[in-house]
Design a protein around this motif. Structure first.
Motif, PDB file in Angstrom:
ATOM      1  N   TRP A 114       6.506 -11.353   3.265  1.00  0.00           N
ATOM      2  CA  TRP A 114       6.512 -12.155   4.082  1.00  0.00           C
ATOM      3  C   TRP A 114       6.916 -11.695   5.818  1.00  0.00           C
ATOM      4  CZ3 TRP A 114       3.550 -17.213   1.089  1.00  0.00           C
ATOM      5  CH2 TRP A 114       2.618 -16.309   0.600  1.00  0.00           C
ATOM      6  N   GLU A 172       4.535 -12.148  -1.426  1.00  0.00           N
ATOM      7  CA  GLU A 172       5.685 -13.198  -0.760  1.00  0.00           C
ATOM      8  C   GLU A 172       6.873 -12.185  -0.623  1.00  0.00           C
ATOM      9  OE1 GLU A 172       7.077 -17.771  -1.638  1.00  0.00           O
ATOM     10  OE2 GLU A 172       5.531 -16.613  -3.456  1.00  0.00           O
ATOM     11  N   MET A 224       5.161 -25.355   8.159  1.00  0.00           N
ATOM     12  CA  MET A 224       5.598 -25.355   7.507  1.00  0.00           C
ATOM     13  C   MET A 224       6.278 -24.664   6.418  1.00  0.00           C
ATOM     14  SD  MET A 224       6.643 -28.736   8.768  1.00  0.00           S
ATOM     15  CE  MET A 224       7.865 -29.615   7.086  1.00  0.00           C
ATOM     16  N   SER A 225       5.205 -23.858   6.820  1.00  0.00           N
ATOM     17  CA  SER A 225       5.866 -22.568   5.377  1.00  0.00           C
ATOM     18  C   SER A 225       5.903 -20.927   6.113  1.00  0.00           C
ATOM     19  CB  SER A 225       4.159 -22.654   3.896  1.00  0.00           C
ATOM     20  OG  SER A 225       2.976 -21.502   4.937  1.00  0.00           O
ATOM     21  N   ARG A 226       6.647 -20.470   5.333  1.00  0.00           N
ATOM     22  CA  ARG A 226       7.324 -18.631   5.361  1.00  0.00           C
ATOM     23  C   ARG A 226       5.598 -18.601   6.637  1.00  0.00           C
ATOM     24  NH1 ARG A 226       9.995 -15.738   2.232  1.00  0.00           N
ATOM     25  NH2 ARG A 226       9.579 -13.291   2.723  1.00  0.00           N
ATOM     26  N   LEU A 227       4.882 -18.167   5.075  1.00  0.00           N
ATOM     27  CA  LEU A 227       3.364 -18.033   5.306  1.00  0.00           C
ATOM     28  C   LEU A 227       2.229 -18.284   6.674  1.00  0.00           C
ATOM     29  CD1 LEU A 227       1.261 -16.112   4.709  1.00  0.00           C
ATOM     30  CD2 LEU A 227       0.081 -17.136   3.220  1.00  0.00           C
ATOM     31  N   GLY A 228       2.324 -19.775   6.550  1.00  0.00           N
ATOM     32  CA  GLY A 228       2.215 -20.465   7.782  1.00  0.00           C
ATOM     33  C   GLY A 228       2.195 -19.592   9.228  1.00  0.00           C
ATOM     34  N   ARG A 229       4.073 -19.745   9.516  1.00  0.00           N
ATOM     35  CA  ARG A 229       4.700 -19.582  10.372  1.00  0.00           C
ATOM     36  C   ARG A 229       4.135 -17.487  10.899  1.00  0.00           C
ATOM     37  NH1 ARG A 229       8.849 -22.548   8.023  1.00  0.00           N
ATOM     38  NH2 ARG A 229       9.649 -20.712   7.598  1.00  0.00           N
TER      39      ARG A 229
END
Length: 182
Positions: free
Chosen positions: A100, A97, A141-146
């Motif tokens: 990321w 994480e 909405m999440s850092r990983l998703g972006r």
């Protein structure tokens, strides 16, 4: 050499359409699978894809290192790569994480995709590439998703630019958006 890029939303019918394109060619097919059975739902998705494939197709499971095995393609007239978005997800999740969206991690993944695409350009048959379209929804909405959306958008644009044909599949209906039909 011909590259056919098939994109669309999750469960849009893009894989089934890509499989149909490969079946229509009636030649030797290598199916490059990138899925990993991490839970029961993913096991069911993989099983569905297996059931739809003709028994005559060869399968290469390449969930992480697809870029290192492009030389395998030369023995086949058609390669169906399913799919870039799953391969990218697998690659992103190899990083902790704290890394990321890290510049070095991003460049490492871009390098793998560029190496794979460079190998695809050398392949002499028909390459059918499947990927999900992440650009039609809102920003994750999440850092990983972006990070996933940014990387997939970049990868899809690179592949579409190289492709001879591009299809968008919406609700099971393929719409040609670039090139001639194979």
């Amino acid at each position: 050499m011909s590259i056919v890029f098939v994109t669309g939303g999750v469960r849009s019918g893009k894989s089934a359409f890509a499989e149909q394109l490969a079946k229509e060619k009636d030649v030797s097919v290598l199916y490059v699978a990138t899925g990993v059975a991490t839970d029961k739902e993913m096991e069911q998705r993989i099983a569905l894809h297996r059931e739809r494939r003709p028994a005559s197709w060869e399968v290469a499971e390449r969930p992480y290192d697809a870029d290192a095995f492009v030389s395998e393609y030369s023995g086949y007239e058609v390669v169906l790569f399913d799919c870039v978005s799953t391969w990218l997800s697998n690659l992103l999740l190899t990083f902790p994480e704290g890394r990321w969206r890290d510049g070095a991690a991003t460049e490492e993944i871009k390098g793998k995709i560029e190496r794979w695409l460079s190998g695809v350009r050398q392949y002499q048959g028909t390459m059918i590439v499947v990927s999900s379209e992440a650009g039609l929804g809102g920003v994750a909405m999440s850092r990983l998703g972006r990070w996933f959306q940014d990387m997939l958008g970049w990868a899809n644009q690179r592949i579409a630019a190289e492709a001879d044909e591009v299809y968008a599949v919406i609700s099971g209906i393929p719409c040609k958006i670039k090139g001639e039909r194979i």
